[in-house]
Design a protein around this motif. Structure first.
Motif, PDB file in Angstrom:
ATOM      1  N   ALA A   1       1.344   4.517   2.679  1.00 41.13           N
ATOM      2  CA  ALA A   1       2.196   3.385   3.034  1.00 41.13           C
ATOM      3  C   ALA A   1       1.416   2.089   2.821  1.00 41.13           C
ATOM      4  O   ALA A   1       0.187   2.052   2.952  1.00 41.13           O
ATOM      5  CB  ALA A   1       2.641   3.497   4.494  1.00 41.13           C
ATOM      6  N   GLN A   2       2.142   1.045   2.473  1.00 38.83           N
ATOM      7  CA  GLN A   2       1.507  -0.239   2.184  1.00 38.83           C
ATOM      8  C   GLN A   2       1.095  -0.954   3.474  1.00 38.83           C
ATOM      9  O   GLN A   2       1.795  -0.932   4.473  1.00 38.83           O
ATOM     10  CB  GLN A   2       2.489  -1.119   1.422  1.00 38.83           C
ATOM     11  CG  GLN A   2       2.063  -2.576   1.279  1.00 38.83           C
ATOM     12  CD  GLN A   2       3.163  -3.431   0.694  1.00 38.83           C
ATOM     13  OE1 GLN A   2       3.955  -2.949  -0.117  1.00 38.83           O
ATOM     14  NE2 GLN A   2       3.247  -4.697   1.099  1.00 38.83           N
ATOM     15  N   ARG A   3      -0.057  -1.598   3.432  1.00 38.21           N
ATOM     16  CA  ARG A   3      -0.497  -2.499   4.491  1.00 38.21           C
ATOM     17  C   ARG A   3      -0.669  -3.888   3.900  1.00 38.21           C
ATOM     18  O   ARG A   3      -1.206  -4.035   2.796  1.00 38.21           O
ATOM     19  CB  ARG A   3      -1.811  -2.028   5.114  1.00 38.21           C
ATOM     20  CG  ARG A   3      -2.320  -2.941   6.236  1.00 38.21           C
ATOM     21  CD  ARG A   3      -3.629  -2.401   6.817  1.00 38.21           C
ATOM     22  NE  ARG A   3      -4.107  -3.239   7.903  1.00 38.21           N
ATOM     23  CZ  ARG A   3      -4.876  -4.316   7.737  1.00 38.21           C
ATOM     24  NH1 ARG A   3      -5.252  -4.676   6.500  1.00 38.21           N
ATOM     25  NH2 ARG A   3      -5.283  -5.030   8.771  1.00 38.21           N
ATOM     26  N   THR A   4      -0.206  -4.905   4.617  1.00 38.99           N
ATOM     27  CA  THR A   4      -0.288  -6.278   4.139  1.00 38.99           C
ATOM     28  C   THR A   4      -1.110  -7.126   5.093  1.00 38.99           C
ATOM     29  O   THR A   4      -0.957  -7.029   6.314  1.00 38.99           O
ATOM     30  CB  THR A   4       1.110  -6.903   3.997  1.00 38.99           C
ATOM     31  OG1 THR A   4       1.910  -6.079   3.151  1.00 38.99           O
ATOM     32  CG2 THR A   4       1.021  -8.305   3.406  1.00 38.99           C
ATOM     33  N   GLU A   5      -1.981  -7.934   4.537  1.00 43.59           N
ATOM     34  CA  GLU A   5      -2.764  -8.888   5.317  1.00 43.59           C
ATOM     35  C   GLU A   5      -2.501 -10.273   4.741  1.00 43.59           C
ATOM     36  O   GLU A   5      -2.604 -10.494   3.526  1.00 43.59           O
ATOM     37  CB  GLU A   5      -4.250  -8.563   5.226  1.00 43.59           C
ATOM     38  CG  GLU A   5      -5.149  -9.454   6.035  1.00 43.59           C
ATOM     39  CD  GLU A   5      -5.197  -9.079   7.509  1.00 43.59           C
ATOM     40  OE1 GLU A   5      -5.565  -9.942   8.328  1.00 43.59           O
ATOM     41  OE2 GLU A   5      -4.871  -7.926   7.827  1.00 43.59           O
ATOM     42  N   VAL A   6      -2.135 -11.215   5.590  1.00 41.10           N
ATOM     43  CA  VAL A   6      -1.908 -12.598   5.182  1.00 41.10           C
ATOM     44  C   VAL A   6      -2.958 -13.462   5.860  1.00 41.10           C
ATOM     45  O   VAL A   6      -3.167 -13.364   7.077  1.00 41.10           O
ATOM     46  CB  VAL A   6      -0.493 -13.069   5.567  1.00 41.10           C
ATOM     47  CG1 VAL A   6      -0.308 -14.548   5.230  1.00 41.10           C
ATOM     48  CG2 VAL A   6       0.559 -12.231   4.849  1.00 41.10           C
TER      49      VAL A   6
ATOM     50  N   PRO B   1       7.802  -4.002   1.960  1.00 40.18           N
ATOM     51  CA  PRO B   1       6.676  -3.068   2.064  1.00 40.18           C
ATOM     52  C   PRO B   1       7.076  -1.732   1.432  1.00 40.18           C
ATOM     53  O   PRO B   1       8.155  -1.211   1.715  1.00 40.18           O
ATOM     54  CB  PRO B   1       6.462  -2.914   3.578  1.00 40.18           C
ATOM     55  CG  PRO B   1       7.389  -3.886   4.236  1.00 40.18           C
ATOM     56  CD  PRO B   1       8.469  -4.195   3.252  1.00 40.18           C
ATOM     57  N   THR B   2       6.229  -1.217   0.581  1.00 38.60           N
ATOM     58  CA  THR B   2       6.539   0.069  -0.054  1.00 38.60           C
ATOM     59  C   THR B   2       5.343   1.002   0.133  1.00 38.60           C
ATOM     60  O   THR B   2       4.950   1.280   1.256  1.00 38.60           O
ATOM     61  CB  THR B   2       6.882  -0.121  -1.538  1.00 38.60           C
ATOM     62  OG1 THR B   2       5.806  -0.818  -2.207  1.00 38.60           O
ATOM     63  CG2 THR B   2       8.153  -0.937  -1.703  1.00 38.60           C
ATOM     64  N   VAL B   3       4.794   1.516  -0.955  1.00 39.01           N
ATOM     65  CA  VAL B   3       3.603   2.355  -0.912  1.00 39.01           C
ATOM     66  C   VAL B   3       2.574   1.757  -1.863  1.00 39.01           C
ATOM     67  O   VAL B   3       2.913   0.980  -2.762  1.00 39.01           O
ATOM     68  CB  VAL B   3       3.919   3.816  -1.304  1.00 39.01           C
ATOM     69  CG1 VAL B   3       4.779   4.470  -0.238  1.00 39.01           C
ATOM     70  CG2 VAL B   3       4.611   3.877  -2.662  1.00 39.01           C
ATOM     71  N   ALA B   4       1.313   2.121  -1.672  1.00 35.08           N
ATOM     72  CA  ALA B   4       0.252   1.502  -2.468  1.00 35.08           C
ATOM     73  C   ALA B   4      -0.893   2.481  -2.667  1.00 35.08           C
ATOM     74  O   ALA B   4      -1.116   3.391  -1.853  1.00 35.08           O
ATOM     75  CB  ALA B   4      -0.253   0.235  -1.775  1.00 35.08           C
ATOM     76  N   ASP B   5      -1.634   2.273  -3.760  1.00 33.39           N
ATOM     77  CA  ASP B   5      -2.855   3.049  -3.982  1.00 33.39           C
ATOM     78  C   ASP B   5      -3.965   2.192  -4.569  1.00 33.39           C
ATOM     79  O   ASP B   5      -4.992   2.698  -5.007  1.00 33.39           O
ATOM     80  CB  ASP B   5      -2.587   4.269  -4.876  1.00 33.39           C
ATOM     81  CG  ASP B   5      -2.109   3.900  -6.274  1.00 33.39           C
ATOM     82  OD1 ASP B   5      -1.997   2.695  -6.573  1.00 33.39           O
ATOM     83  OD2 ASP B   5      -1.835   4.821  -7.065  1.00 33.39           O
ATOM     84  N   ASP B   6      -3.772   0.864  -4.588  1.00 37.29           N
ATOM     85  CA  ASP B   6      -4.800  -0.040  -5.082  1.00 37.29           C
ATOM     86  C   ASP B   6      -4.677  -1.358  -4.328  1.00 37.29           C
ATOM     87  O   ASP B   6      -3.767  -1.532  -3.505  1.00 37.29           O
ATOM     88  CB  ASP B   6      -4.665  -0.273  -6.590  1.00 37.29           C
ATOM     89  CG  ASP B   6      -6.019  -0.518  -7.269  1.00 37.29           C
ATOM     90  OD1 ASP B   6      -6.873  -1.184  -6.640  1.00 37.29           O
ATOM     91  OD2 ASP B   6      -6.226  -0.051  -8.395  1.00 37.29           O
TER      92      ASP B   6
ATOM     93  N   PRO C   1      -3.348   0.182   0.415  1.00 36.73           N
ATOM     94  CA  PRO C   1      -2.885   1.339   1.172  1.00 36.73           C
ATOM     95  C   PRO C   1      -3.229   1.159   2.652  1.00 36.73           C
ATOM     96  O   PRO C   1      -4.243   0.543   3.000  1.00 36.73           O
ATOM     97  CB  PRO C   1      -3.669   2.508   0.561  1.00 36.73           C
ATOM     98  CG  PRO C   1      -4.243   1.997  -0.715  1.00 36.73           C
ATOM     99  CD  PRO C   1      -4.390   0.537  -0.572  1.00 36.73           C
ATOM    100  N   ALA C   2      -2.403   1.700   3.519  1.00 26.36           N
ATOM    101  CA  ALA C   2      -2.616   1.572   4.964  1.00 26.36           C
ATOM    102  C   ALA C   2      -3.576   2.655   5.439  1.00 26.36           C
ATOM    103  O   ALA C   2      -3.193   3.633   6.088  1.00 26.36           O
ATOM    104  CB  ALA C   2      -1.293   1.653   5.706  1.00 26.36           C
TER     105      ALA C   2
END
Length: 466
Positions: free
Chosen positions: A243-248, A395-400, A419-420
């Motif tokens: 799962a995606q993690r976002t930092e602002v 927010p979606t999914v991530a691997d980079d 990625p989270a």
């Protein structure tokens, strides 16, 4: 313009007003799709989640529903990219052009929310459902009406827009809405170009021996025909996603950003190249390589009409950022690398991929990229802060790791997508700390390093070199 993610968004509660938009008749006209759109739709066909983004801005008082519907209708009619749908026929994806006059607009039942969480969750569910690129329209027109100040929200799948487009949509919607609400008529808007017409007339291919094409091929060869990935572990192995993690975060206030830009120009660069140079140095501080390869999106709008155009008008260029013990040398190198990379935007990506000596190897679904957008140069920039304009992504999914740097009147901000995982969280915290330190140091005062000022010590294979 605030750039954030839907999981971090905090919309105040109110009455959610929205519309269903449906095509009245099947579109007869087939239209071309860009490489970005085709790749995006291939992901949708493979089951990838919708990659939507929403433009939001505030208006005074409760929403004038008739005026807002009129503004939405006018803006959809104005921008051809908002009338392009996609369909799958015999396994192939095709674009279809819809006629604005054939669209049916039906107001949904209003939904009253009472908390920030309830408001955000409701809006996110609607955006997830509506912004699906294989079902036209892949957008959701809405607003959160309140007695004192309301928020207009237009969510769109990436099929219809790029990040630049959101600022255009905010300016167009606000201008038309205000005119209809106050005067009963829509004011004239500046000239815009047609996104669909531009796709029918693609950019010319460069000569096979063009130095810019050769630079693309040389870059791919140095990467063993693998697209760049973030060089530090993020806690996911190739083939895994999370799962995606976002930092602002803020890299520097307005004063720091101004000084950073002034300093960068002494070395032939800009605030954008300084942001990339300090990113490369921060990664190196954490154990990353001395030469950091990444991809950088650049927009393709050059004329005044194109700068008022909504659509996915970007390409991607490769950049190799060489770090040096002297930060000013790193800055000078970044200036040269970015200048050469921007010149490579003239090479169609179809041509790059079609002439590569080997197929690309995709170890990850995402790529390591860094985007920079100066919102002070975009349409309606004088009003973005007063309108509390914001760009909210799904927010979606991530691997980079991917970063979006924003220059606004308030300073230099960044959104980081990873990625989270606990590993990625620790890496991002350290990266942001070192990046802020590098920005502050570089903005603290000019240097007179002969190495930096002459550009000596550039990497042996700078991107874009003949």
């Amino acid at each position: 313009m605030l750039v954030t993610s839907a999981d971090l968004w905090t919309p105040a509660p109110g009455t959610v007003v929205s519309w269903d938009v449906e095509p009245g008749v099947p579109p007869r006209r087939r239209v071309d799709l860009s490489l970005n759109q085709r790749n995006h739709l291939a992901g949708a066909v493979a089951g990838e989640p919708s990659v939507w983004m929403a433009a939001g801005f505030d208006v005074e008082g409760p929403v004038d529903v008739a005026a807002l519907e009129g503004a939405y209708r006018a803006v959809v009619a104005r921008h051809s990219a908002l009338r392009v749908g996609a369909e799958v026929v015999d396994g192939a994806v095709h674009g279809r052009q819809h006629d604005a006059a054939d669209l049916r607009w039906t107001r949904r039942a209003d939904v009253r929310t009472s908390t920030v969480d309830e408001t955000r969750d409701h809006v996110r569910r609607q955006l997830d459902a509506a912004c699906w690129p294989l079902s036209y329209p892949a957008f959701w027109p809405a607003a959160i009406s309140r007695p004192g100040r309301s928020t207009v929200v237009l969510g769109l799948d990436h099929l219809h827009v790029d990040a630049y487009s959101l600022a255009v949509l905010v300016d167009d919607l606000h201008t038309v809405y205000t005119g209809l609400a106050h005067d009963g008529r829509a004011p004239d808007l500046p000239e815009t170009s047609c996104f669909v017409a531009g796709l029918a007339d693609p950019p010319p291919r460069v000569a096979p021996d063009d130095a810019r094409l050769r630079s693309w091929h040389d870059f791919l060869a140095r990467q063993d025909h693998r697209l760049p990935t973030f060089p530090l572990s993020l806690g996911v192995e190739p083939g895994e996603r999370a799962a995606q993690r976002t930092e602002v975060s803020v890299l520097g206030d307005a004063g720091v950003a101004d000084r950073l830009g002034d300093h960068a120009r002494l070395h032939g660069g800009s605030t954008a190249t300084a942001a990339l140079a300090t990113l490369a140095s921060a990664v190196a501080d954490l154990g990353g390589p001395a030469v950091l390869p990444l991809l950088m999106p650049v927009h393709l709008r050059s004329t005044p009409a194109e700068r008022r155009t909504v659509g996915w008008l970007t390409t991607t260029v490769p950049v190799e950022l060489a770090t040096h013990p002297d930060p000013c040398a790193t800055l000078a190198h970044a200036a040269g690398a970015v200048e050469a990379a921007r010149a490579m935007a003239a090479v169609p990506l179809d041509q790059v991929l079609g002439t590569a000596s080997r197929p690309l190897v995709r170890e990850r679904s995402d790529v390591f990229m860094a985007s920079y957008l100066d919102y002070r140069r975009l349409p309606g920039h004088q009003e973005l802060l007063r309108r509390r304009a914001h760009h909210v992504s799904a927010p979606t999914v991530a691997d980079d790791l991917q970063v979006w740097v924003s220059r606004t009147p308030e300073g230099l901000g960044v959104r980081v997508r990873t990625p989270a995982t606990l590993t990625a969280a620790r890496v991002v915290a350290s990266l942001l700390e070192r990046w802020r330190d590098r920005v502050a140091t570089l903005a603290s005062g000019p240097c007179t390093s002969p190495l930096a000022l002459t550009g000596a010590g550039r990497p042996a294979h700078p991107v874009g070199s003949p």
